[in-house]
Design a protein around this motif. Structure first.
Motif, short mmCIF file in Angstrom:
data_model
loop_
_atom_site.label_atom_id
_atom_site.label_comp_id
_atom_site.label_asym_id
_atom_site.label_seq_id
_atom_site.Cartn_x
_atom_site.Cartn_y
_atom_site.Cartn_z
N LEU A 181 205.25 -11.11 105.59
CA LEU A 181 204.86 -12.24 106.41
C LEU A 181 204.19 -11.74 107.69
O LEU A 181 204.53 -10.67 108.21
N THR A 182 203.27 -12.51 108.21
CA THR A 182 202.58 -12.13 109.43
C THR A 182 203.53 -12.24 110.62
O THR A 182 204.16 -13.29 110.83
N THR A 183 203.65 -11.16 111.39
CA THR A 183 204.52 -11.16 112.55
C THR A 183 203.76 -10.68 113.78
O THR A 183 202.78 -9.95 113.68
N LEU A 212 205.06 -15.40 112.93
CA LEU A 212 204.03 -16.38 113.25
C LEU A 212 204.09 -17.55 112.29
O LEU A 212 204.15 -17.37 111.07
N VAL A 213 204.10 -18.75 112.85
CA VAL A 213 204.09 -19.97 112.05
C VAL A 213 203.00 -20.90 112.57
O VAL A 213 202.50 -20.73 113.69
N ASP A 214 202.63 -21.87 111.73
CA ASP A 214 201.65 -22.87 112.18
C ASP A 214 202.38 -24.03 112.83
O ASP A 214 203.60 -23.98 113.07
N GLU A 238 205.32 -23.39 109.16
CA GLU A 238 205.14 -22.65 107.91
C GLU A 238 204.56 -21.27 108.23
O GLU A 238 203.67 -21.13 109.07
N THR A 239 205.08 -20.25 107.57
CA THR A 239 204.62 -18.89 107.79
C THR A 239 203.30 -18.65 107.06
O THR A 239 202.72 -19.56 106.47
N SER A 240 202.88 -17.38 107.06
CA SER A 240 201.63 -17.02 106.38
C SER A 240 201.77 -17.12 104.86
O SER A 240 200.76 -17.07 104.16
N VAL A 241 202.97 -17.26 104.35
CA VAL A 241 203.20 -17.43 102.92
C VAL A 241 203.57 -18.89 102.67
O VAL A 241 204.59 -19.37 103.17
N TRP A 252 205.30 -20.05 117.60
CA TRP A 252 204.53 -21.20 117.15
C TRP A 252 203.48 -21.59 118.17
O TRP A 252 203.58 -21.23 119.35
N ASN A 312 200.51 -19.11 121.52
CA ASN A 312 201.65 -18.97 120.62
C ASN A 312 202.85 -18.51 121.45
O ASN A 312 202.76 -17.52 122.18
#
Length: 510
Positions: A375-377, A382-384, A388-391, A403, A411
């Motif tokens: 996952l992007t960290t 990182l979430v939108d 929701e994460t990058s997955v 966020w 963010n």
């Protein structure tokens, strides 16, 4: 709990009151069958709900009515005036509601309304997930599970926690519980029966070894695989550990879990003097709790004044004086270099007697699982805006989530209990396909002796602090600004103004 107090006796509302006694926009507390009832008038409509917040019993008469909601003055819970539903953490339980009748120029409160049977709420995004897995038994994980069932989600919920205790009211662990003023039964967020009744599979003392993103499985430390359709990462943060000689001794503690708090309490009786390392909120709340129990307390911290980085110099000076007035001795501009069986050695070479040591030197987000899963960290997961994460299908909430803040455009990651709870609830809605953006204004409270400090917004830096009132008199409001924009508001005993600041930030009118 701290906050303003109001007389909740008032008139017998079964006998009625004059309509003119409740002007439009007004609030009034009376009683019905011995229970305190809050009346609120909004135009032609009149609502009757429980007068005390279901979180810690805050007086809602002193709260803020906004649209068809009422907000608690103490910790900013929010309730629907029509249904009593707890809309925002930290409250979880609804308020009671009563029927209201108007006749002959009077208002009468009738019988308590039965709680309506909830109906399943359909998603607009296809079939509901069959199984949702929550990793983490803290604020965010619990709030997600609770909200899923409140929304009448019928699928399987598996909550995996490496803690041995069910989800607890963690802010209390450094405040009233540690001070000996909160009973044990205040601490669980819900009884163990709650999980069985709501068919929530709670796996305590269980470590997660990894997440197989492609197979949509959580792999446990023993090798078991738990499949998921949607996954919430709510692993929280962990205390930074001391690395100095002697830090591994049994009288040296951090404070994060119920077990941590219990271990400290178990040693308090035999402790004459304690050293708190770090002047963080946790460290200073521990200091206050230990002083309440009569323990001599020394605080060691590298900064020039406590809490200046978060609250500014004037509030930092006030907090220092407040603790000193209660017997705490500060050693600022200092760090510990080693710990003995009954003393702490400081960098300056001086020593402090210490039967008990608590380190509150900060925390770090537990992002190892997210990183290993790809996952992007970035100093967090990182979430939108929907958390929701990058997955796709994997969400993050609480202390690990970074966020997009709609107010600053940056963010941000915030380590606040209420934020974690509210994010968990929002993530639950989005795992059900609701597509709800997380836009709540960050809020936290801190308690030092009988003084509550409320903080709304988020200010990592500022170029001006506007002060209203008198900090020393414990009656003040501070606005933290950058470029003329209000980023955060801090108050002491100005509960209504704190709520108004939160509402203004929500509406973009701060």
């Amino acid at each position: 709990m701290a906050g303003s107090n109001s007389n909740s006796n008032g008139p017998d509302l079964a006998l009625g009151i004059a309509l003119t006694d409740l002007p439009d926009g007004g609030k009034l507390v009376g009683h019905r069958d011995g229970e305190p009832v809050l009346l609120v008038r909004r135009g032609a409509e009149i609502f009757a709900v429980g007068a005390k917040c279901s979180h810690y019993g805050g007086p809602l008469i002193d709260g803020l009515v906004a649209d068809d909601t009422v907000r608690c003055p103490w910790h900013h819970a929010c309730f629907d005036l029509r249904t009593g539903e707890a809309l925002r953490a930290p409250a979880l339980s609804p308020l009671a509601c009563w029927s209201v009748e108007q006749r002959d120029g009077k208002i009468f409160v009738g019988e308590k309304r039965k709680k309506p049977s909830p109906a399943a709420r359909e998603s607009n995004a296809g079939p509901s997930p069959e199984r949702i897995v929550l990793i983490g038994g803290g604020a965010a994980g619990f709030a997600a599970a609770e909200r899923l069932r409140r929304e009448q989600y019928q699928g399987a919920i598996v909550m995996i926690s490496d803690d041995d205790a069910p989800p607890v009211d963690r802010p209390n662990l450094s405040k009233d519980y540690l001070a000996g003023k909160a009973p044990e039964d205040w601490i669980p967020l819900r009884s163990e029966a709650f999980y069985a009744k709501n068919n929530i599979e709670l796996r305590l003392g269980t470590k997660v070894a990894g997440i197989d993103v492609r197979a949509r499985e959580v792999v446990l430390a023993g090798g078991e695989q738990v499949a998921f359709d949607k996954l919430l990462l709510a692993t929280g943060a962990e205390p930074l550990r001391l690395t100095i000689p002697g830090a591994d001794q049994p009288h040296v503690h951090t404070l994060r879990s119920l077990a941590d708090s219990r271990r400290i309490i178990a040693q308090i009786g035999a402790a004459r003097c304690a050293v708190v390392l770090g002047a963080s909120f946790i460290g200073l709340e521990v200091a206050a709790s230990l002083r309440t129990r009569g323990v001599e307390v020394h605080v060691v911290a590298p900064e020039e004044r406590p809490m200046e980085r978060v609250l500014g110099p004037k509030m930092g000076d006030f907090i220092r004086r407040l603790h000193e007035e209660n017997g705490v001795v500060f050693h600022l501009g200092e760090t510990a270099t080693s710990i003995g069986s009954d003393q702490v050695v400081l960098k300056s070479g001086s020593t402090l007697a210490a039967d008990l040591i608590v380190a509150g030197i900060g925390v770090r987000p537990r992002v190892d699982l997210a990183e290993a899963a790809g996952l992007t960290t970035d100093r967090g997961v990182l979430v939108d805006a929907y958390l929701e994460t990058s997955v796709p299908g994997i969400y993050a909430a609480g202390d690990i989530a970074r966020w997009p803040d709609p107010r600053s455009g940056a963010n941000i990651r915030v380590e606040h209990w209420v934020v974690a709870q509210r994010q968990g609830a929002t993530a639950a809605l989005n795992m059900l396909g609701r597509r709800v953006k997380f836009t709540d204004v960050p809020f936290f409270w801190s308690q030092h002796y009988d003084i509550p400090i409320n903080y709304v917004g988020h200010a990592e830096g500022w170029d001006a602090i506007d002060l209203e009132g008198d900090i020393a008199a414990k009656d003040c409001l501070l606005r933290f600004k950058r470029g003329g924009q209000v980023l955060a508001v801090v108050t002491i005993f100005r509960d209504t103004e704190s709520l108004e600041a939160e509402l203004a930030m929500e509406r973009g009118t701060a």
